[in-house]
Design an enzyme around this catalytic site. Structure first.
Site, PDB file in Angstrom:
ATOM      1  N   ASP A   1       6.622  -8.517  -2.637  1.00 40.39           N
ATOM      2  CA  ASP A   1       7.040  -9.698  -1.877  1.00 40.39           C
ATOM      3  C   ASP A   1       6.400 -10.997  -2.363  1.00 40.39           C
ATOM      4  O   ASP A   1       6.904 -12.081  -2.059  1.00 40.39           O
ATOM      5  CB  ASP A   1       6.699  -9.519  -0.392  1.00 40.39           C
ATOM      6  CG  ASP A   1       7.541  -8.436   0.260  1.00 40.39           C
ATOM      7  OD1 ASP A   1       8.533  -7.995  -0.358  1.00 40.39           O
ATOM      8  OD2 ASP A   1       7.206  -8.036   1.396  1.00 40.39           O
TER       9      ASP A   1
ATOM     10  N   ALA B   1       0.433   3.726   7.262  1.00 45.74           N
ATOM     11  CA  ALA B   1       0.262   5.160   7.488  1.00 45.74           C
ATOM     12  C   ALA B   1      -1.173   5.594   7.216  1.00 45.74           C
ATOM     13  O   ALA B   1      -1.735   6.428   7.940  1.00 45.74           O
ATOM     14  CB  ALA B   1       1.228   5.942   6.601  1.00 45.74           C
ATOM     15  N   ALA B   2      -1.787   5.021   6.186  1.00 48.26           N
ATOM     16  CA  ALA B   2      -3.164   5.378   5.851  1.00 48.26           C
ATOM     17  C   ALA B   2      -4.121   4.969   6.970  1.00 48.26           C
ATOM     18  O   ALA B   2      -5.044   5.719   7.326  1.00 48.26           O
ATOM     19  CB  ALA B   2      -3.570   4.724   4.535  1.00 48.26           C
TER      20      ALA B   2
ATOM     21  N   GLU C   1       0.099  -6.537   8.013  1.00 44.77           N
ATOM     22  CA  GLU C   1       1.540  -6.785   7.984  1.00 44.77           C
ATOM     23  C   GLU C   1       2.291  -5.873   7.017  1.00 44.77           C
ATOM     24  O   GLU C   1       3.503  -5.965   6.903  1.00 44.77           O
ATOM     25  CB  GLU C   1       1.803  -8.248   7.633  1.00 44.77           C
ATOM     26  CG  GLU C   1       1.333  -9.217   8.703  1.00 44.77           C
ATOM     27  CD  GLU C   1       2.005 -10.569   8.599  1.00 44.77           C
ATOM     28  OE1 GLU C   1       2.855 -10.758   7.710  1.00 44.77           O
ATOM     29  OE2 GLU C   1       1.679 -11.444   9.421  1.00 44.77           O
TER      30      GLU C   1
ATOM     31  N   CYS D   1     -27.085 -20.004  26.481  1.00 46.35           N
ATOM     32  CA  CYS D   1     -26.209 -20.653  27.463  1.00 46.35           C
ATOM     33  C   CYS D   1     -26.749 -20.489  28.885  1.00 46.35           C
ATOM     34  O   CYS D   1     -26.534 -21.352  29.739  1.00 46.35           O
ATOM     35  CB  CYS D   1     -24.802 -20.083  27.366  1.00 46.35           C
ATOM     36  SG  CYS D   1     -23.927 -20.582  25.860  1.00 46.35           S
TER      37      CYS D   1
ATOM     38  N   GLY E   1       2.127  -2.688   3.643  1.00 45.50           N
ATOM     39  CA  GLY E   1       3.430  -2.059   3.865  1.00 45.50           C
ATOM     40  C   GLY E   1       3.273  -0.707   4.504  1.00 45.50           C
ATOM     41  O   GLY E   1       2.274  -0.388   5.163  1.00 45.50           O
ATOM     42  N   ALA E   2       4.274   0.152   4.254  1.00 41.51           N
ATOM     43  CA  ALA E   2       4.329   1.457   4.889  1.00 41.51           C
ATOM     44  C   ALA E   2       3.134   2.322   4.525  1.00 41.51           C
ATOM     45  O   ALA E   2       2.579   3.038   5.366  1.00 41.51           O
ATOM     46  CB  ALA E   2       5.628   2.161   4.499  1.00 41.51           C
TER      47      ALA E   2
ATOM     48  N   GLU F   1     -19.673 -22.752  27.448  1.00 39.77           N
ATOM     49  CA  GLU F   1     -20.389 -23.122  28.671  1.00 39.77           C
ATOM     50  C   GLU F   1     -21.056 -24.491  28.600  1.00 39.77           C
ATOM     51  O   GLU F   1     -20.859 -25.315  29.503  1.00 39.77           O
ATOM     52  CB  GLU F   1     -21.431 -22.041  29.029  1.00 39.77           C
ATOM     53  CG  GLU F   1     -20.839 -20.661  29.298  1.00 39.77           C
ATOM     54  CD  GLU F   1     -20.837 -19.769  28.075  1.00 39.77           C
ATOM     55  OE1 GLU F   1     -21.082 -18.566  28.226  1.00 39.77           O
ATOM     56  OE2 GLU F   1     -20.598 -20.294  26.953  1.00 39.77           O
TER      57      GLU F   1
END
Length: 373
Positions: free
Chosen positions: A198, A301-302, A294, A82, A296-297, A50
């Protein structure tokens, strides 16, 4: 307001712990209405949108309308409120998208403006503005960051393979879209399994956006992150937070800390693993308002089991991984199911040969648009 929402998106992921807010000043003139000032929350969170828009408008702000994506602050912090700048500038009407749930504001900003004789309209384009403010809203309302889970699923519903590092399920266009998601978030997170297999850098690789790389976070109860990993080796260049369980091996923690990795101990859950809710709360306490998970699986799931996912970006491709691939966890498949799931489809996009479906946690009804004077 649509223009203000687009303006706010320019600094997503770059203003934490403050939200990225857009503000536009519109004045009436002999040739009709025209924009005389624009502002977006500055990098690092200050100055707010603002005062920047009002400064650009100058004398043209007197008698003008201010469009802003979030309720203007009314409390003294590092900078003055503001609302005081708005009143002093001579604005006669404020149009806002989202009311700020921060207890230091929470309607007081609107009330201060109304008491000064300024007409206030709220709830305009609320849903689209709230999408860009989701991190701030989650941190205030839930005490944790907004969690966006990114998944890439093959034609045979596989999300990867244990024996193949960095398996590319989607094409270049979809991967570029995922990179943009990184650039718009405060932190990107992976489980230790993904970090080990990875060895990701988790930076933004889009041309010109390297500086928008988020904080890198690893869910790593036993402090297994390797000192030789790309994350640990670049920790002094871009922040890395290793979320470890209380009592994790002190020598491993010390070796990582010596490389610049921030060790953040959190409690263990009833199952002896990292307490994910406590981990997210700790990130929020450190100023992180949004997390892109990102992989993993297991971590995906957790988070789903703990009901800690707010949105899902599901990329789907025609690639076939094969029977040895990792299947999409059943709990996530059920959550995203059209019938009986806990998420609503928020949008669909096409990126080359791949499809992206955006899901949001099922919406809670919001108040209707209101007027004050």
């Amino acid at each position: 307001m649509a223009a203000a929402v687009r303006l706010a998106r320019r600094h997503l992921g770059l203003t934490a712990p403050n939200p990225s807010v857009g503000a536009i000043v519109v004045a009436d003139g002999p040739d009709g209405r025209r924009v005389v000032g624009r502002g977006v929350t500055a990098l690092g969170g200050r100055p707010h949108a603002e005062p920047q828009a009002l400064r650009q408008a100058g004398d043209a702000a007197r008698g003008a309308t201010l469009y802003v994506t979030l309720e203007p602050c009314s409390h003294h912090g590092v900078t003055p409120p503001c609302v005081e700048a708005i009143i002093a500038a001579g604005i006669v009407r404020v149009v806002a998208a989202v009311s700020d749930p921060d207890p230091r504001v929470a309607g007081r900003g609107f009330a201060r403006l109304a008491a000064a004789g300024i007409a206030v309209t709220t709830g305009v384009a609320e849903a689209s503005a709230a999408d860009g403010l989701c991190g701030h809203l989650a941190r205030v309302r839930l005490g944790r960051p907004h969690v966006l889970l990114k998944l890439a699923v093959s034609a045979d519903r596989r999300i990867g393979r244990r024996d193949v590092a960095n398996l590319a399920i989607t094409g270049p266009a979809a991967r570029a879209r995922a990179q943009l998601m990184r650039a718009e978030t405060d932190a990107v997170a992976v489980g230790i399994g993904t970090a080990e297999i990875d060895d990701p850098a988790l930076t933004v690789r889009l041309p010109g956006l390297a500086a928008a790389s988020p904080v890198r976070v690893v869910f790593d109860a036993a402090a297994r992150l390797a000192p030789r990993s790309r994350l640990a080796q670049t920790a002094r260049e871009i922040r890395v937070i290793d979320l470890v369980a209380a009592g994790a091996d002190p020598d491993r923690c010390a070796a990582l800390a010596a490389l610049g990795v921030e060790i953040l101990p959190v409690a263990r859950g009833a199952d002896g693993r990292l307490d994910l809710a406590a981990a997210l709360t700790a990130l929020a306490a450190g100023g992180i308002t949004s997390v892109l998970v990102e992989g993993g699986a297991e971590i995906a799931a957790a988070l789903a089991r703990r009901d800690l996912i707010d949105a899902v970006a599901l990329f789907e491709s025609d690639t076939v991984v094969g029977p040895d691939g990792l299947a999409l966890p059943a709990i996530l498949a059920a959550a995203l199911a059209a019938d009986g799931g806990s998420f609503d489809v928020a949008g669909r996009e096409i990126w080359g040969p791949d499809r992206l479906t955006l899901f949001h946690r099922r919406a809670v009804p919001t108040p209707s648009r209101s007027e004050r004077s």
